[in-house]
Design a protein around this motif. Structure first.
Motif, PDB file in Angstrom:
ATOM      1  N   ARG A  96       0.837  -1.208   0.000  1.00 12.17           N
ATOM      2  CA  ARG A  96       0.000   0.000   0.000  1.00 12.17           C
ATOM      3  C   ARG A  96       0.871   1.256   0.000  1.00 12.17           C
ATOM      4  N   THR A  97       1.938   1.228   0.784  1.00 14.16           N
ATOM      5  CA  THR A  97       2.846   2.372   0.836  1.00 14.16           C
ATOM      6  C   THR A  97       3.494   2.607  -0.519  1.00 14.16           C
ATOM      7  N   LEU A 101       3.255   5.920  -2.832  1.00 13.45           N
ATOM      8  CA  LEU A 101       4.441   6.631  -3.310  1.00 13.45           C
ATOM      9  C   LEU A 101       4.411   6.795  -4.819  1.00 13.45           C
ATOM     10  N   GLN A 102       3.950   5.782  -5.528  1.00 15.08           N
ATOM     11  CA  GLN A 102       3.852   5.897  -6.980  1.00 15.08           C
ATOM     12  C   GLN A 102       2.830   6.949  -7.374  1.00 15.08           C
ATOM     13  N   ASP A 103       1.708   6.995  -6.631  1.00 12.51           N
ATOM     14  CA  ASP A 103       0.679   7.982  -6.933  1.00 12.51           C
ATOM     15  C   ASP A 103       1.180   9.407  -6.683  1.00 12.51           C
ATOM     16  N   ALA A 104       2.122   9.562  -5.762  1.00 12.24           N
ATOM     17  CA  ALA A 104       2.630  10.889  -5.413  1.00 12.24           C
ATOM     18  C   ALA A 104       3.947  11.200  -6.112  1.00 12.24           C
ATOM     19  N   SER A 105       4.378  10.368  -7.020  1.00 13.14           N
ATOM     20  CA  SER A 105       5.653  10.599  -7.688  1.00 13.14           C
ATOM     21  C   SER A 105       5.552  11.781  -8.649  1.00 13.14           C
ATOM     22  N   ILE A 106       6.698  12.301  -9.008  1.00 11.23           N
ATOM     23  CA  ILE A 106       6.739  13.442  -9.931  1.00 11.23           C
ATOM     24  C   ILE A 106       6.125  13.058 -11.273  1.00 11.23           C
ATOM     25  N   GLU A 107       6.420  11.830 -11.709  1.00 10.14           N
ATOM     26  CA  GLU A 107       5.887  11.382 -12.997  1.00 10.14           C
ATOM     27  C   GLU A 107       4.357  11.346 -12.983  1.00 10.14           C
ATOM     28  N   ALA A 108       3.766  10.975 -11.827  1.00 13.14           N
ATOM     29  CA  ALA A 108       2.311  10.922 -11.743  1.00 13.14           C
ATOM     30  C   ALA A 108       1.715  12.322 -11.704  1.00 13.14           C
ATOM     31  N   VAL A 109       2.369  13.237 -10.993  1.00  9.56           N
ATOM     32  CA  VAL A 109       1.869  14.600 -10.862  1.00  9.56           C
ATOM     33  C   VAL A 109       2.094  15.392 -12.145  1.00  9.56           C
ATOM     34  N   ASN A 110       3.266  15.228 -12.747  1.00 11.89           N
ATOM     35  CA  ASN A 110       3.614  15.961 -13.961  1.00 11.89           C
ATOM     36  C   ASN A 110       4.006  14.956 -15.041  1.00 11.89           C
ATOM     37  N   PRO A 111       3.064  14.538 -15.886  1.00 13.68           N
ATOM     38  CA  PRO A 111       3.353  13.521 -16.897  1.00 13.68           C
ATOM     39  C   PRO A 111       4.449  13.923 -17.891  1.00 13.68           C
ATOM     40  N   GLN A 112       4.682  15.214 -18.058  1.00 11.58           N
ATOM     41  CA  GLN A 112       5.712  15.678 -18.995  1.00 11.58           C
ATOM     42  C   GLN A 112       7.097  15.688 -18.371  1.00 11.58           C
TER      43      GLN A 112
END
Length: 153
Positions: A96-97, A101-112
């Motif tokens: 779950r952690t 963490l994946q959901d809050a990663s930079i790639e998830a927040v900013n796809p570019q």
């Protein structure tokens, strides 16, 4: 083999009953050893952050090591039950952690982010090459392009 030993038509007497007890104890020891091996593999999977695999292996360890039936009044609970439950709880929490963490990663927040990062690396390499070649205007142009893409870089 167990079916034959349990068959009431075959009365093997006291010696047969003792052999049956010995056989069942040996069977349970083998099952426990197999369960311990599976639990060891589950721990390895957890160490490699393969949490779903670790949970599966730990569940199999519990299933394999659970006695078939009561022997001499002993309950049919896996001797590895506590270890397996602890490992499964640990893996679920870690899984779950990791998902959070994946959901809050930079790639998830900013796809570019990934494509921008690659552009910035390329532009910086070009700027460095131009600077070393004495073409300062072009080097400055590349650095300005980096600033436009990511002002905080």
């Amino acid at each position: 083999m167990i079916g034959e030993l349990n068959n009431p038509e075959h009365n093997f007497g006291t010696l047969g009953q003792e052999r049956k007890k010995i056989f069942l104890r040996e069977l349970e020891a083998l099952k426990t050893a197999q369960g311990e091996l599976l639990l060891h593999n589950a721990r390895k999977a957890a160490a490699d952050k393969l949490y779903p695999n670790a949970i599966q292996l730990a569940s199999e360890a519990m299933e394999v090591s659970t006695p078939e039936r009561e022997i001499e009044g002993v309950a049919t609970v896996s001797p590895l039950k506590e270890e397996v439950e602890d490992l499964i709880d640990f893996c679920r929490k870690r899984f779950r952690t990791e998902e959070k963490l994946q959901d809050a990663s930079i790639e998830a927040v900013n796809p570019q982010y990934v494509s921008n990062r690659d552009k910035i690396k390329r532009l910086y390499a070009e700027a460095k090459t131009f600077k070393e070649g004495g073409r300062l205007e072009e080097a400055i142009s590349r650095l300005e392009d980096i600033y436009i893409i990511d002002p905080f870089h």
